[in-house]
Scaffold this active site. Sequence first.
Site, PDB file in Angstrom:
ATOM      1  N   GLU A  70      24.776 -22.528  51.959  1.00 48.74           N
ATOM      2  CA  GLU A  70      24.749 -21.251  51.234  1.00 48.74           C
ATOM      3  C   GLU A  70      23.842 -21.313  50.010  1.00 48.74           C
ATOM      4  O   GLU A  70      22.986 -20.449  49.820  1.00 48.74           O
ATOM      5  CB  GLU A  70      26.176 -20.852  50.800  1.00 48.74           C
ATOM      6  CG  GLU A  70      26.163 -19.629  49.899  1.00 48.74           C
ATOM      7  CD  GLU A  70      27.523 -19.045  49.606  1.00 48.74           C
ATOM      8  OE1 GLU A  70      28.539 -19.729  49.802  1.00 48.74           O
ATOM      9  OE2 GLU A  70      27.556 -17.881  49.174  1.00 48.74           O
ATOM     10  N   ASP A  90      29.360 -24.170  53.595  1.00 51.20           N
ATOM     11  CA  ASP A  90      29.703 -23.327  52.451  1.00 51.20           C
ATOM     12  C   ASP A  90      30.489 -24.218  51.491  1.00 51.20           C
ATOM     13  O   ASP A  90      31.623 -24.605  51.765  1.00 51.20           O
ATOM     14  CB  ASP A  90      30.555 -22.121  52.878  1.00 51.20           C
ATOM     15  CG  ASP A  90      30.706 -21.131  51.729  1.00 51.20           C
ATOM     16  OD1 ASP A  90      30.476 -21.522  50.572  1.00 51.20           O
ATOM     17  OD2 ASP A  90      31.055 -19.962  52.002  1.00 51.20           O
ATOM     18  N   ILE A  92      31.823 -23.697  48.534  1.00 52.59           N
ATOM     19  CA  ILE A  92      33.077 -23.050  48.081  1.00 52.59           C
ATOM     20  C   ILE A  92      33.125 -21.688  48.755  1.00 52.59           C
ATOM     21  O   ILE A  92      32.390 -20.766  48.368  1.00 52.59           O
ATOM     22  CB  ILE A  92      33.128 -22.848  46.546  1.00 52.59           C
ATOM     23  CG1 ILE A  92      32.955 -24.171  45.784  1.00 52.59           C
ATOM     24  CG2 ILE A  92      34.466 -22.193  46.163  1.00 52.59           C
ATOM     25  CD1 ILE A  92      33.011 -24.028  44.258  1.00 52.59           C
ATOM     26  N   ASP A  93      33.950 -21.556  49.771  1.00 49.06           N
ATOM     27  CA  ASP A  93      34.143 -20.225  50.343  1.00 49.06           C
ATOM     28  C   ASP A  93      35.310 -19.609  49.592  1.00 49.06           C
ATOM     29  O   ASP A  93      36.435 -20.097  49.659  1.00 49.06           O
ATOM     30  CB  ASP A  93      34.421 -20.296  51.851  1.00 49.06           C
ATOM     31  CG  ASP A  93      34.444 -18.892  52.432  1.00 49.06           C
ATOM     32  OD1 ASP A  93      33.508 -18.124  52.140  1.00 49.06           O
ATOM     33  OD2 ASP A  93      35.408 -18.550  53.134  1.00 49.06           O
ATOM     34  N   THR A  95      34.204 -18.055  46.275  1.00 50.97           N
ATOM     35  CA  THR A  95      33.686 -18.343  44.922  1.00 50.97           C
ATOM     36  C   THR A  95      34.310 -17.410  43.881  1.00 50.97           C
ATOM     37  O   THR A  95      34.614 -17.838  42.767  1.00 50.97           O
ATOM     38  CB  THR A  95      32.151 -18.246  44.907  1.00 50.97           C
ATOM     39  OG1 THR A  95      31.641 -19.212  45.829  1.00 50.97           O
ATOM     40  CG2 THR A  95      31.572 -18.533  43.536  1.00 50.97           C
ATOM     41  N   ASP A 220      29.999 -18.795  56.009  1.00 50.78           N
ATOM     42  CA  ASP A 220      31.404 -18.435  55.783  1.00 50.78           C
ATOM     43  C   ASP A 220      32.240 -18.635  57.049  1.00 50.78           C
ATOM     44  O   ASP A 220      33.449 -18.875  56.952  1.00 50.78           O
ATOM     45  CB  ASP A 220      31.544 -16.948  55.390  1.00 50.78           C
ATOM     46  CG  ASP A 220      30.809 -16.576  54.123  1.00 50.78           C
ATOM     47  OD1 ASP A 220      30.893 -17.331  53.146  1.00 50.78           O
ATOM     48  OD2 ASP A 220      30.144 -15.508  54.107  1.00 50.78           O
TER      49      ASP A 220
HETATM   50  C1  IPD Z   1      32.601 -14.824  50.516  1.00 52.51           C
HETATM   51  C2  IPD Z   1      34.069 -14.884  50.840  1.00 52.51           C
HETATM   52  C3  IPD Z   1      34.658 -13.493  50.799  1.00 52.51           C
HETATM   53  C4  IPD Z   1      33.948 -12.540  51.727  1.00 52.51           C
HETATM   54  C5  IPD Z   1      32.459 -12.543  51.476  1.00 52.51           C
HETATM   55  C6  IPD Z   1      31.913 -13.954  51.538  1.00 52.51           C
HETATM   56  P1  IPD Z   1      31.579 -16.964  49.254  1.00 52.51           P
HETATM   57  O1  IPD Z   1      32.042 -16.115  50.573  1.00 52.51           O
HETATM   58  O2  IPD Z   1      34.276 -15.450  52.112  1.00 52.51           O
HETATM   59  O3  IPD Z   1      36.006 -13.517  51.195  1.00 52.51           O
HETATM   60  O4  IPD Z   1      34.410 -11.243  51.504  1.00 52.51           O
HETATM   61  O5  IPD Z   1      31.849 -11.750  52.482  1.00 52.51           O
HETATM   62  O6  IPD Z   1      30.531 -13.944  51.290  1.00 52.51           O
HETATM   63  O7  IPD Z   1      30.478 -16.194  48.612  1.00 52.51           O
HETATM   64  O8  IPD Z   1      32.766 -17.081  48.374  1.00 52.51           O
HETATM   65  O9  IPD Z   1      31.112 -18.258  49.825  1.00 52.51           O
END
Ligand code: IPD
Length: 282
Positions: A70, A90, A92-93, A95, A220
């Site tokens: 990412e 990813d 930190i999924d 963030t 993700d």
């Molecule tokens: C996000 C999270 C969030 C989702 C977003 C993602 P990130 O990933 O998974 O729940 O709604 O579409 O982009 O940015 O925290 O790696």
Amino acid sequence: MADPWQNAMDHAVAVARKAGEVVCDALRGDRAVMTKSSVVDLVTQTDQKVEQLIIQSVKEKFPTHRFIGEESVAAGEPCVLSDSPTWIIDPIDGTTNFVHAFPFVAISIGFAINKQVEFGVVFSCVEDKMFTARRGKGAFCNGEPLQVSRQEAVEQAMVATEFGSDRDADVVDKIFQSLRNILCLPVHGVRGAGSAAINMCLVASGCVEAYYEIGIHVWDVAAASLIVSEAGGVLMDVEGGDVDLMSRRIIAANSKTITERLVKAIVPFSLPRDDATPPKKS
Ligand code: IPD
């Protein structure tokens, strides 16, 4: 026959655990926030540090493998899924959760060959839950087998989704129209953990019947997509048909019946694909 990728999967689990320690430590300290594509698309130094930690450690063991990460893509690296062994990361999924110390954050590591995910590792580090799946060998949480819910009546289902980070009024209207349609099916409830990977692991665990979102990225969902399918779940595009991990849209559910009810309820829209953005570097 011995599994040729067992070594790589063991490494993914070990490095996800190490990354989880860094993330949990950082949750106890100050977290300076920066923004990416919009003022609500957040990134921190911990995201960048953890992605580097994972990539460096994998490179030392598997120097010819490729990466889609990412934060590397945000910094201009290409987002290309070729037939070569590719780690999809990813760091930190969740963030936004991390920034607010909302305790659902995950390290997500998928591994694909010939564009097919071979194993997936999602470590929900605050909960200390290590979700794993190897293609054809089932899905597990902390070593215990996972099985999706057997509930096929959408009226008795719990559905997870997210609002994402797009604040364009037309997009937000479509998200709310979908939510309205789904609430009025009706369903028992709608939830969101704030992490696509954790929402999908909740599907795999049988706690929610389905998760859908338009706006996610390949990093993700790559790892969790295998965790859902190996737990007996179904993946579909929001307009029906096969899911395309680069398309930024997904339904992950326990059954075809519930998936098809959601396809009818979701107001679809498209966003630029993950592999459409030209890299900033060659
Ligand atoms: C996000 C999270 C969030 C989702 C977003 C993602 P990130 O990933 O998974 O729940 O709604 O579409 O982009 O940015 O925290 O790696």
